[in-house]
Design a protein around this motif. Structure first.
Motif, PDB file in Angstrom:
ATOM      1  N   LYS A 118     -25.990  -3.613   6.329  1.00 49.66           N
ATOM      2  CA  LYS A 118     -24.875  -2.882   6.249  1.00 49.66           C
ATOM      3  C   LYS A 118     -23.697  -3.650   6.870  1.00 49.66           C
ATOM      4  O   LYS A 118     -23.766  -4.327   7.816  1.00 49.66           O
ATOM      5  CB  LYS A 118     -25.158  -1.540   7.280  1.00 49.66           C
ATOM      6  CG  LYS A 118     -26.148  -0.600   6.454  1.00 49.66           C
ATOM      7  CD  LYS A 118     -26.218   0.853   7.403  1.00 49.66           C
ATOM      8  CE  LYS A 118     -27.348   1.693   6.975  1.00 49.66           C
ATOM      9  NZ  LYS A 118     -26.903   2.836   6.321  1.00 49.66           N
ATOM     10  N   ALA A 119     -22.601  -3.247   6.045  1.00 48.30           N
ATOM     11  CA  ALA A 119     -21.460  -4.073   6.392  1.00 48.30           C
ATOM     12  C   ALA A 119     -20.726  -3.350   7.827  1.00 48.30           C
ATOM     13  O   ALA A 119     -20.551  -2.016   7.699  1.00 48.30           O
ATOM     14  CB  ALA A 119     -20.423  -4.013   5.120  1.00 48.30           C
ATOM     15  N   ILE A 120     -20.497  -4.023   8.707  1.00 49.91           N
ATOM     16  CA  ILE A 120     -19.582  -3.739   9.941  1.00 49.91           C
ATOM     17  C   ILE A 120     -18.180  -4.158   9.670  1.00 49.91           C
ATOM     18  O   ILE A 120     -18.061  -5.356   9.401  1.00 49.91           O
ATOM     19  CB  ILE A 120     -20.185  -4.082  11.102  1.00 49.91           C
ATOM     20  CG1 ILE A 120     -21.733  -3.520  11.211  1.00 49.91           C
ATOM     21  CG2 ILE A 120     -19.399  -3.780  12.363  1.00 49.91           C
ATOM     22  CD1 ILE A 120     -22.678  -3.954  12.437  1.00 49.91           C
TER      23      ILE A 120
ATOM     24  N   MET B  48     -13.784  -1.257  19.001  1.00 50.99           N
ATOM     25  CA  MET B  48     -14.687  -0.732  17.950  1.00 50.99           C
ATOM     26  C   MET B  48     -14.984  -1.253  16.900  1.00 50.99           C
ATOM     27  O   MET B  48     -14.322  -1.757  16.037  1.00 50.99           O
ATOM     28  CB  MET B  48     -14.176   0.926  17.919  1.00 50.99           C
ATOM     29  CG  MET B  48     -14.067   1.443  19.038  1.00 50.99           C
ATOM     30  SD  MET B  48     -15.289   1.746  19.777  1.00 50.99           S
ATOM     31  CE  MET B  48     -16.522   2.722  19.072  1.00 50.99           C
ATOM     32  N   GLN B  49     -16.314  -1.196  16.364  1.00 56.06           N
ATOM     33  CA  GLN B  49     -16.868  -1.617  15.152  1.00 56.06           C
ATOM     34  C   GLN B  49     -17.481  -0.493  14.552  1.00 56.06           C
ATOM     35  O   GLN B  49     -18.123   0.282  15.350  1.00 56.06           O
ATOM     36  CB  GLN B  49     -17.884  -2.664  15.327  1.00 56.06           C
ATOM     37  CG  GLN B  49     -17.141  -4.088  15.824  1.00 56.06           C
ATOM     38  CD  GLN B  49     -17.858  -5.176  15.656  1.00 56.06           C
ATOM     39  OE1 GLN B  49     -18.925  -5.225  15.930  1.00 56.06           O
ATOM     40  NE2 GLN B  49     -17.657  -6.317  15.557  1.00 56.06           N
ATOM     41  N   TYR B  50     -17.339  -0.273  13.248  1.00 58.13           N
ATOM     42  CA  TYR B  50     -17.997   0.725  12.631  1.00 58.13           C
ATOM     43  C   TYR B  50     -18.482   0.414  11.270  1.00 58.13           C
ATOM     44  O   TYR B  50     -18.365  -0.817  10.611  1.00 58.13           O
ATOM     45  CB  TYR B  50     -16.898   1.774  11.979  1.00 58.13           C
ATOM     46  CG  TYR B  50     -16.067   2.404  13.294  1.00 58.13           C
ATOM     47  CD1 TYR B  50     -16.560   3.385  13.934  1.00 58.13           C
ATOM     48  CD2 TYR B  50     -14.810   1.934  13.476  1.00 58.13           C
ATOM     49  CE1 TYR B  50     -15.947   4.014  15.001  1.00 58.13           C
ATOM     50  CE2 TYR B  50     -14.233   2.380  14.490  1.00 58.13           C
ATOM     51  CZ  TYR B  50     -14.709   3.737  15.267  1.00 58.13           C
ATOM     52  OH  TYR B  50     -14.040   4.027  16.331  1.00 58.13           O
ATOM     53  N   TYR B  51     -19.815   1.157  10.867  1.00 54.48           N
ATOM     54  CA  TYR B  51     -20.334   0.754   9.490  1.00 54.48           C
ATOM     55  C   TYR B  51     -19.279   1.081   8.360  1.00 54.48           C
ATOM     56  O   TYR B  51     -18.533   2.127   8.645  1.00 54.48           O
ATOM     57  CB  TYR B  51     -21.621   1.682   9.299  1.00 54.48           C
ATOM     58  CG  TYR B  51     -22.805   1.000   9.989  1.00 54.48           C
ATOM     59  CD1 TYR B  51     -23.333   0.000   9.679  1.00 54.48           C
ATOM     60  CD2 TYR B  51     -23.454   1.987  10.781  1.00 54.48           C
ATOM     61  CE1 TYR B  51     -24.379  -0.694  10.303  1.00 54.48           C
ATOM     62  CE2 TYR B  51     -24.448   1.549  11.398  1.00 54.48           C
ATOM     63  CZ  TYR B  51     -24.956   0.063  11.308  1.00 54.48           C
ATOM     64  OH  TYR B  51     -25.926  -0.189  11.823  1.00 54.48           O
ATOM     65  N   ARG B  52     -19.102   0.059   7.424  1.00 56.35           N
ATOM     66  CA  ARG B  52     -18.045   0.479   6.580  1.00 56.35           C
ATOM     67  C   ARG B  52     -18.317   1.819   5.618  1.00 56.35           C
ATOM     68  O   ARG B  52     -17.055   2.201   5.328  1.00 56.35           O
ATOM     69  CB  ARG B  52     -18.143  -0.471   5.450  1.00 56.35           C
ATOM     70  CG  ARG B  52     -16.968  -0.826   4.177  1.00 56.35           C
ATOM     71  CD  ARG B  52     -17.280  -1.957   3.547  1.00 56.35           C
ATOM     72  NE  ARG B  52     -16.329  -1.861   2.609  1.00 56.35           N
ATOM     73  CZ  ARG B  52     -14.980  -2.471   2.538  1.00 56.35           C
ATOM     74  NH1 ARG B  52     -14.738  -2.741   3.688  1.00 56.35           N
ATOM     75  NH2 ARG B  52     -14.214  -2.415   1.669  1.00 56.35           N
TER      76      ARG B  52
ATOM     77  N   GLY C 180      -7.818  -2.215   2.535  1.00 58.86           N
ATOM     78  CA  GLY C 180      -7.025  -2.921   1.554  1.00 58.86           C
ATOM     79  C   GLY C 180      -7.458  -4.415   1.227  1.00 58.86           C
ATOM     80  O   GLY C 180      -7.322  -4.814   0.253  1.00 58.86           O
ATOM     81  N   ASP C 181      -7.480  -5.099   2.229  1.00 56.34           N
ATOM     82  CA  ASP C 181      -7.550  -6.517   2.080  1.00 56.34           C
ATOM     83  C   ASP C 181      -9.091  -6.712   1.364  1.00 56.34           C
ATOM     84  O   ASP C 181      -8.940  -7.539   0.515  1.00 56.34           O
ATOM     85  CB  ASP C 181      -7.725  -7.374   3.431  1.00 56.34           C
ATOM     86  CG  ASP C 181      -6.129  -7.321   4.157  1.00 56.34           C
ATOM     87  OD1 ASP C 181      -5.204  -6.958   3.216  1.00 56.34           O
ATOM     88  OD2 ASP C 181      -6.102  -7.707   5.399  1.00 56.34           O
ATOM     89  N   LYS C 182      -9.952  -6.193   1.897  1.00 50.81           N
ATOM     90  CA  LYS C 182     -11.178  -6.396   1.308  1.00 50.81           C
ATOM     91  C   LYS C 182     -11.460  -5.916  -0.308  1.00 50.81           C
ATOM     92  O   LYS C 182     -12.076  -6.587  -1.133  1.00 50.81           O
ATOM     93  CB  LYS C 182     -12.236  -5.864   2.154  1.00 50.81           C
ATOM     94  CG  LYS C 182     -12.428  -6.454   3.394  1.00 50.81           C
ATOM     95  CD  LYS C 182     -13.576  -6.594   4.053  1.00 50.81           C
ATOM     96  CE  LYS C 182     -13.882  -7.255   5.351  1.00 50.81           C
ATOM     97  NZ  LYS C 182     -14.705  -7.215   6.030  1.00 50.81           N
ATOM     98  N   GLU C 183     -10.825  -4.673  -0.477  1.00 49.99           N
ATOM     99  CA  GLU C 183     -10.840  -3.986  -1.819  1.00 49.99           C
ATOM    100  C   GLU C 183      -9.971  -4.839  -2.794  1.00 49.99           C
ATOM    101  O   GLU C 183     -10.509  -5.200  -3.677  1.00 49.99           O
ATOM    102  CB  GLU C 183     -10.213  -2.665  -1.707  1.00 49.99           C
ATOM    103  CG  GLU C 183     -11.511  -1.691  -1.221  1.00 49.99           C
ATOM    104  CD  GLU C 183     -11.207  -0.428  -1.031  1.00 49.99           C
ATOM    105  OE1 GLU C 183     -10.180  -0.069  -1.017  1.00 49.99           O
ATOM    106  OE2 GLU C 183     -12.011   0.221  -0.474  1.00 49.99           O
ATOM    107  N   LYS C 184      -8.940  -5.605  -2.378  1.00 52.57           N
ATOM    108  CA  LYS C 184      -8.242  -6.320  -3.247  1.00 52.57           C
ATOM    109  C   LYS C 184      -8.608  -7.616  -3.610  1.00 52.57           C
ATOM    110  O   LYS C 184      -8.836  -8.152  -4.671  1.00 52.57           O
ATOM    111  CB  LYS C 184      -6.757  -6.724  -2.645  1.00 52.57           C
ATOM    112  CG  LYS C 184      -5.877  -5.517  -2.604  1.00 52.57           C
ATOM    113  CD  LYS C 184      -4.550  -5.821  -2.057  1.00 52.57           C
ATOM    114  CE  LYS C 184      -3.557  -4.472  -1.564  1.00 52.57           C
ATOM    115  NZ  LYS C 184      -2.715  -4.715  -0.720  1.00 52.57           N
ATOM    116  N   SER C 185      -9.519  -8.401  -2.521  1.00 48.70           N
ATOM    117  CA  SER C 185      -9.972  -9.686  -2.555  1.00 48.70           C
ATOM    118  C   SER C 185     -11.325  -9.379  -3.353  1.00 48.70           C
ATOM    119  O   SER C 185     -11.655 -10.342  -4.054  1.00 48.70           O
ATOM    120  CB  SER C 185     -10.398 -10.497  -1.373  1.00 48.70           C
ATOM    121  OG  SER C 185     -11.232  -9.576  -0.455  1.00 48.70           O
ATOM    122  N   SER C 186     -12.124  -8.333  -3.335  1.00 45.31           N
ATOM    123  CA  SER C 186     -13.310  -8.392  -3.975  1.00 45.31           C
ATOM    124  C   SER C 186     -13.133  -7.581  -5.453  1.00 45.31           C
ATOM    125  O   SER C 186     -13.996  -7.723  -6.109  1.00 45.31           O
ATOM    126  CB  SER C 186     -14.261  -7.351  -3.306  1.00 45.31           C
ATOM    127  OG  SER C 186     -13.896  -6.126  -3.169  1.00 45.31           O
TER     128      SER C 186
END
Length: 50
Positions: free
Chosen positions: A3-5, A14-18, A41-47
């Motif tokens: 699971k991506a945190i 704080m850290q949350y599950y994606r 935003g950053d992860k969706e654009k890069s992936s």
């Protein structure tokens, strides 16, 4: 599959599950800043995911 945190940029201790961020915070509008979170935003654009 692991699971991506994600680390919350507005709440850095704080850290949350994606999935939790995406389903509860962003869609549920619990935290108003989550709708436009730069982490998503950053992860969706890069992936390339929308």
């Amino acid at each position: 599959m692991a699971k991506a945190i994600v680390k919350c940029p507005k709440d850095p201790k704080m850290q949350y599950y994606r999935e939790v961020c995406k389903e509860i915070f962003r869609k549920g509008n619990i935290r108003n800043w989550c709708k436009h979170c730069e982490v998503f935003g950053d992860k969706e654009k890069s992936s390339g995911k929308a």
